[in-house]
Design a protein around this motif. Structure first.
Motif, PDB file in Angstrom:
ATOM      1  N   THR A 199       0.826  -1.205   0.000  1.00 54.05           N
ATOM      2  CA  THR A 199       0.000   0.000   0.000  1.00 54.05           C
ATOM      3  C   THR A 199       0.860   1.254   0.000  1.00 54.05           C
ATOM      4  O   THR A 199       0.589   2.226  -0.714  1.00 54.05           O
ATOM      5  CB  THR A 199      -0.924   0.015   1.226  1.00 54.05           C
ATOM      6  OG1 THR A 199      -1.762  -1.142   1.194  1.00 54.05           O
ATOM      7  CG2 THR A 199      -1.797   1.265   1.242  1.00 54.05           C
ATOM      8  N   ILE A 200       1.942   1.238   0.777  1.00 58.01           N
ATOM      9  CA  ILE A 200       2.821   2.401   0.874  1.00 58.01           C
ATOM     10  C   ILE A 200       3.539   2.633  -0.452  1.00 58.01           C
ATOM     11  O   ILE A 200       3.556   3.749  -0.979  1.00 58.01           O
ATOM     12  CB  ILE A 200       3.827   2.211   2.022  1.00 58.01           C
ATOM     13  CG1 ILE A 200       3.093   2.191   3.360  1.00 58.01           C
ATOM     14  CG2 ILE A 200       4.892   3.301   2.005  1.00 58.01           C
ATOM     15  CD1 ILE A 200       3.974   1.834   4.541  1.00 58.01           C
ATOM     16  N   LEU A 201       4.134   1.582  -0.999  1.00 62.82           N
ATOM     17  CA  LEU A 201       4.909   1.745  -2.227  1.00 62.82           C
ATOM     18  C   LEU A 201       4.024   2.156  -3.396  1.00 62.82           C
ATOM     19  O   LEU A 201       4.432   2.945  -4.255  1.00 62.82           O
ATOM     20  CB  LEU A 201       5.644   0.438  -2.544  1.00 62.82           C
ATOM     21  CG  LEU A 201       6.913   0.563  -3.406  1.00 62.82           C
ATOM     22  CD1 LEU A 201       7.914   1.492  -2.755  1.00 62.82           C
ATOM     23  CD2 LEU A 201       7.521  -0.802  -3.640  1.00 62.82           C
ATOM     24  N   SER A 202       2.797   1.656  -3.441  1.00 60.26           N
ATOM     25  CA  SER A 202       1.910   1.984  -4.555  1.00 60.26           C
ATOM     26  C   SER A 202       1.469   3.439  -4.530  1.00 60.26           C
ATOM     27  O   SER A 202       1.036   3.976  -5.557  1.00 60.26           O
ATOM     28  CB  SER A 202       0.675   1.070  -4.524  1.00 60.26           C
ATOM     29  OG  SER A 202      -0.118   1.347  -3.372  1.00 60.26           O
ATOM     30  N   GLN A 203       1.557   4.100  -3.375  1.00 61.36           N
ATOM     31  CA  GLN A 203       1.157   5.497  -3.264  1.00 61.36           C
ATOM     32  C   GLN A 203       2.293   6.461  -3.585  1.00 61.36           C
ATOM     33  O   GLN A 203       2.084   7.673  -3.580  1.00 61.36           O
ATOM     34  CB  GLN A 203       0.652   5.784  -1.837  1.00 61.36           C
ATOM     35  CG  GLN A 203      -0.631   5.075  -1.477  1.00 61.36           C
ATOM     36  CD  GLN A 203      -1.831   5.582  -2.250  1.00 61.36           C
ATOM     37  OE1 GLN A 203      -1.922   6.759  -2.563  1.00 61.36           O
ATOM     38  NE2 GLN A 203      -2.752   4.687  -2.581  1.00 61.36           N
ATOM     39  N   CYS A 204       3.486   5.954  -3.845  1.00 64.31           N
ATOM     40  CA  CYS A 204       4.624   6.815  -4.187  1.00 64.31           C
ATOM     41  C   CYS A 204       4.526   7.193  -5.659  1.00 64.31           C
ATOM     42  O   CYS A 204       4.736   6.345  -6.545  1.00 64.31           O
ATOM     43  CB  CYS A 204       5.945   6.105  -3.891  1.00 64.31           C
ATOM     44  SG  CYS A 204       6.223   5.821  -2.131  1.00 64.31           S
ATOM     45  N   GLY A 205       4.219   8.450  -5.930  1.00 71.30           N
ATOM     46  CA  GLY A 205       4.006   8.892  -7.306  1.00 71.30           C
ATOM     47  C   GLY A 205       5.270   9.006  -8.123  1.00 71.30           C
ATOM     48  O   GLY A 205       5.225   8.977  -9.350  1.00 71.30           O
ATOM     49  N   THR A 206       6.423   9.157  -7.474  1.00 76.56           N
ATOM     50  CA  THR A 206       7.695   9.271  -8.169  1.00 76.56           C
ATOM     51  C   THR A 206       8.638   8.184  -7.683  1.00 76.56           C
ATOM     52  O   THR A 206       8.801   7.997  -6.474  1.00 76.56           O
ATOM     53  CB  THR A 206       8.340  10.646  -7.926  1.00 76.56           C
ATOM     54  OG1 THR A 206       7.454  11.675  -8.355  1.00 76.56           O
ATOM     55  CG2 THR A 206       9.655  10.770  -8.682  1.00 76.56           C
ATOM     56  N   LEU A 207       9.244   7.463  -8.596  1.00 77.06           N
ATOM     57  CA  LEU A 207      10.220   6.426  -8.249  1.00 77.06           C
ATOM     58  C   LEU A 207      11.585   6.804  -8.805  1.00 77.06           C
ATOM     59  O   LEU A 207      11.711   7.193  -9.972  1.00 77.06           O
ATOM     60  CB  LEU A 207       9.807   5.070  -8.825  1.00 77.06           C
ATOM     61  CG  LEU A 207       8.584   4.378  -8.228  1.00 77.06           C
ATOM     62  CD1 LEU A 207       8.380   3.022  -8.883  1.00 77.06           C
ATOM     63  CD2 LEU A 207       8.732   4.214  -6.723  1.00 77.06           C
ATOM     64  N   MET A 208      12.604   6.686  -7.961  1.00 79.17           N
ATOM     65  CA  MET A 208      13.994   6.834  -8.378  1.00 79.17           C
ATOM     66  C   MET A 208      14.668   5.500  -8.109  1.00 79.17           C
ATOM     67  O   MET A 208      14.974   5.178  -6.962  1.00 79.17           O
ATOM     68  CB  MET A 208      14.678   7.959  -7.612  1.00 79.17           C
ATOM     69  CG  MET A 208      14.032   9.311  -7.810  1.00 79.17           C
ATOM     70  SD  MET A 208      14.934  10.620  -6.974  1.00 79.17           S
ATOM     71  CE  MET A 208      13.789  11.991  -7.231  1.00 79.17           C
ATOM     72  N   ALA A 209      14.860   4.740  -9.158  1.00 73.85           N
ATOM     73  CA  ALA A 209      15.386   3.383  -9.017  1.00 73.85           C
ATOM     74  C   ALA A 209      16.853   3.363  -9.421  1.00 73.85           C
ATOM     75  O   ALA A 209      17.191   3.623 -10.574  1.00 73.85           O
ATOM     76  CB  ALA A 209      14.589   2.406  -9.875  1.00 73.85           C
ATOM     77  N   LEU A 210      17.734   3.087  -8.450  1.00 70.54           N
ATOM     78  CA  LEU A 210      19.138   2.889  -8.731  1.00 70.54           C
ATOM     79  C   LEU A 210      19.370   1.408  -9.026  1.00 70.54           C
ATOM     80  O   LEU A 210      18.423   0.674  -9.246  1.00 70.54           O
ATOM     81  CB  LEU A 210      19.996   3.366  -7.559  1.00 70.54           C
ATOM     82  CG  LEU A 210      20.045   4.889  -7.355  1.00 70.54           C
ATOM     83  CD1 LEU A 210      18.930   5.344  -6.405  1.00 70.54           C
ATOM     84  CD2 LEU A 210      21.386   5.342  -6.799  1.00 70.54           C
ATOM     85  N   ARG A 211      20.605   0.990  -9.029  1.00 68.69           N
ATOM     86  CA  ARG A 211      20.907  -0.397  -9.384  1.00 68.69           C
ATOM     87  C   ARG A 211      20.213  -1.355  -8.431  1.00 68.69           C
ATOM     88  O   ARG A 211      20.347  -1.258  -7.212  1.00 68.69           O
ATOM     89  CB  ARG A 211      22.417  -0.616  -9.365  1.00 68.69           C
ATOM     90  CG  ARG A 211      22.838  -2.016  -9.819  1.00 68.69           C
ATOM     91  CD  ARG A 211      24.332  -2.131 -10.005  1.00 68.69           C
ATOM     92  NE  ARG A 211      25.058  -1.906  -8.772  1.00 68.69           N
ATOM     93  CZ  ARG A 211      25.853  -0.888  -8.545  1.00 68.69           C
ATOM     94  NH1 ARG A 211      26.027   0.036  -9.490  1.00 68.69           N
ATOM     95  NH2 ARG A 211      26.496  -0.749  -7.393  1.00 68.69           N
ATOM     96  N   LEU A 212      19.445  -2.286  -8.998  1.00 69.65           N
ATOM     97  CA  LEU A 212      18.753  -3.331  -8.246  1.00 69.65           C
ATOM     98  C   LEU A 212      19.049  -4.666  -8.895  1.00 69.65           C
ATOM     99  O   LEU A 212      18.767  -4.858 -10.083  1.00 69.65           O
ATOM    100  CB  LEU A 212      17.240  -3.079  -8.223  1.00 69.65           C
ATOM    101  CG  LEU A 212      16.695  -2.042  -7.236  1.00 69.65           C
ATOM    102  CD1 LEU A 212      15.230  -1.745  -7.538  1.00 69.65           C
ATOM    103  CD2 LEU A 212      16.846  -2.535  -5.803  1.00 69.65           C
TER     104      LEU A 212
END
Length: 597
Positions: free
Chosen positions: A486-499
């Motif tokens: 629920t928390i992650l789905s409400q984050c409107g902006t994602l900054m994804a580094l190396r995963l």
């Protein structure tokens, strides 16, 4: 004559996915256009498809054999170079809009996006645009994000250990504290929950640092008064589980203690006071009032004279001593008034109150009330110390907090922050007039899917409702798969580094606002400090090289240099000092006797 930005022509269109036949004259690599270098035909690069008076924009998600349309029958066509492009938006007249109103036609030209094109998309240097790095495909082009959407629509910074996550956060926060023209944002308000103590030194010039064990002159001691926390959670932490009659008895005592100090306090209605009204009360006096009936015996049948051997003391947490009850009907007579059968729980409460590692919460300095419930400093002083100082960032260093209380403490801090911003939303100090961004480092440690998790419950409330009241959240984690969905789905902006973990990549892929699976496939090979930014704050999904903070302003999260450390001669080692640092829970501990000498 072919334009220097020409890449190829549209070969097929399927929804937002466009297959592009690359021109023979175009070679993958670097192209120099207008004196600037651009990476050509690479995953993550932008393309422009002219459509008369407006242009369509897309992102290259696949290149090569995988991008070749399966419907091609002609073997010669299959030998050509192809690209798969995901359409993401268009420029109508002079403004960029996400989504598209029309699709390209077959054989329409496809062009490389230049700096001039990007300036049309981002609108140049506008108020609210924050420069955070450089475009990975053309490092002369600055990457800007929308500050309003970053804060109000919430965000997440995700990356494996060693991907540059902490440095990215430090750089991002420093960028936020500067407006587009470089002027200092004097009214910025950011609360950073620093779990490992990495950011205090890095952000010292723009932050007020609060630490459990202060070791620097410019740091302040961290105090989180217990009486400002959720009362039910506080009681459970102090005593453990209680039965219903015991809960009622304890809560009645707390409410009576708060009622005793409520008279004359601004904003308090004694007729509407509850146990969660943030008013001070003495835990020591509460313990003493609860433990006395548990041991009390009477010297007479009328129960008017206590059989007291030694009086107790609330200030030193010394329990009273009574004569043991007699057998059968013999005196002393056992107490039957106010008896809750919570001796074990009160013993646990006393041990918590005596444990020095909880002093920041249970003995909170000037915020600790005396036995009558009167502290030297009250709630307004606490709120001013966190939110009213002259620095744009408040760093709460929680590295010295025991793990047993971490979840409850973070839940309490978030509750104080949210309630203050919520109820003061119409005031100059409230959330709507001075929005608050809460940055949560190592979020997977306290935002998991546990059944009883006050920190998660508060963050869920913030991400669902905080936008209306001026409270934004930034979630930072190396394991997004362990964070509540629920928390992650409400984050409107994602900054994804190396995963590198497939489960973590899947979380990012599921949260993508556009069908850009090819971009997610690049997550394992991103360079340190490089991120894919997508969502509300970025007009286009973009691969960005984050600006590095200056030397001396980077988090204390770098890997130790093993080769250098193991190769140098061993010096004098003082394990007394090592033990003292452990016992004091202060990594910078030094012997005061040696300092005086």
């Amino acid at each position: 004559m072919t334009a220097p930005t020409f890449l190829g022509r549209v070969g097929s269109v399927a929804g937002s996915t466009v297959s592009v036949r690359q021109a023979e004259s175009v070679a993958s690599g670097i192209s120099i256009i207008g004196g600037r270098s651009y990476r050509v035909a690479q995953v993550g690069s932008f393309v422009r498809i002219p459509q008369g008076y407006h242009d369509l924009y897309g992102v290259i998600s696949e290149v090569g054999a995988q991008a070749t349309p399966e419907t091609l029958v002609d073997a010669s066509q299959r030998g050509e170079s192809w690209m798969t492009v995901q359409l993401v938006g268009e420029i109508v007249e002079t403004s960029f809009e996400r989504g598209i109103s029309q699709y390209p036609g077959i054989n329409d030209e496809v062009h490389l996006v230049t700096e001039d094109d990007l300036s049309r998309i981002y609108g140049g240097i506008d108020v609210g645009q924050v420069v955070i790095g450089r475009l990975a495909g053309a490092e002369s082009i600055p990457v800007r994000i929308d500050l309003d959407r970053l804060v109000t629509r919430h965000s997440a910074v995700l990356g494996s250990t060693g991907s540059g996550k902490s440095t990215t956060v430090a750089s991002l926060l420093r960028s936020i504290c500067q407006s587009a023209d470089g002027a200092h944002c004097t009214s910025a308000r950011i609360l950073l929950l620093d779990i490992h103590g990495e950011y205090g030194d890095a952000l010292k010039s723009v932050a007020a640092v609060f630490r459990v064990n202060t070791s620097e002159a410019d740091e302040q001691p961290l105090h989180v008064p217990y009486w400002a926390l959720d009362t039910a959670q506080l009681v459970e932490f102090l005593m453990g589980k209680l039965n219903e009659p015991a809960y009622t008895g304890v809560f009645d005592k707390i409410q009576a203690a708060k009622l005793a100090v409520a008279d004359g306090v601004p904003g308090v209605d004694v007729n509407a006071l509850t146990i969660n009204t943030p008013l001070p009360f003495s835990l020591k006096q509460l313990w003493f009032d609860l433990i006395d009936p548990e041991y009390k015996t009477w010297a007479d049948k009328e129960r008017t004279k206590p059989a007291l051997d030694e009086a107790g003391d609330a200030a030193t947490l010394r329990p009273p001593k009574y004569q043991p009850p007699g057998a059968g009907s013999a005196l002393p007579d056992i107490n039957q008034h106010g008896f809750l059968n919570i001796r074990r729980q009160l013993t646990q409460m006393r041990s918590r109150l005596l444990d020095r590692q909880y002093d920041f919460m249970l003995r909170p300095g000037d915020w600790e009330p005396d036995l009558k419930g009167k502290p030297k400093k009250d709630l307004p002083d606490l709120l001013k110390s966190w939110f009213g100082h002259d620095k744009p960032i408040t760093v709460l260093d929680l590295s010295g907090v025991p793990s047993a209380v971490l979840v409850h403490l973070i839940g309490g801090i978030l509750n104080i922050t949210y309630e203050a911003m919520f109820w003061g939303r119409s005031l100059p100090e409230g959330g709507r007039n001075r929005p608050e961004l809460v940055v949560m480092e190592e979020a997977h440690r306290y935002l998991g899917k546990d059944a009883d998790n006050p920190a998660r419950d508060m963050v869920q409330r913030i991400v669902k409702e905080g936008r209306k009241f001026g409270v934004g959240a930034m979630i930072i984690s190396q394991r997004p798969s362990e964070i509540d969905e629920t928390i992650l789905s409400q984050c409107g902006t994602l900054m994804a580094l190396r995963l590198s973990n497939s489960a973590d990549q899947g979380k990012v892929k599921a949260a993508l606002p556009d069908s850009l699976g090819g971009l997610v496939d690049t997550l394992p090979v991103l360079r340190t400090g490089e991120a894919i930014i997508m969502g509300e704050a970025a007009r286009l999904p973009i691969r960005c090289r984050i600006n590095l903070p200056p030397e001396g302003a980077r988090p204390n999260s770098a890997d130790p240099n093993v080769t250098t450390a193991w190769s140098k001669p061993r010096g004098d080692e003082d394990y007394e000092r090592l033990a003292a640092a452990w016992r004091s829970q202060d990594p910078k501990w030094s012997d005061p006797k040696k300092e005086k000498a």
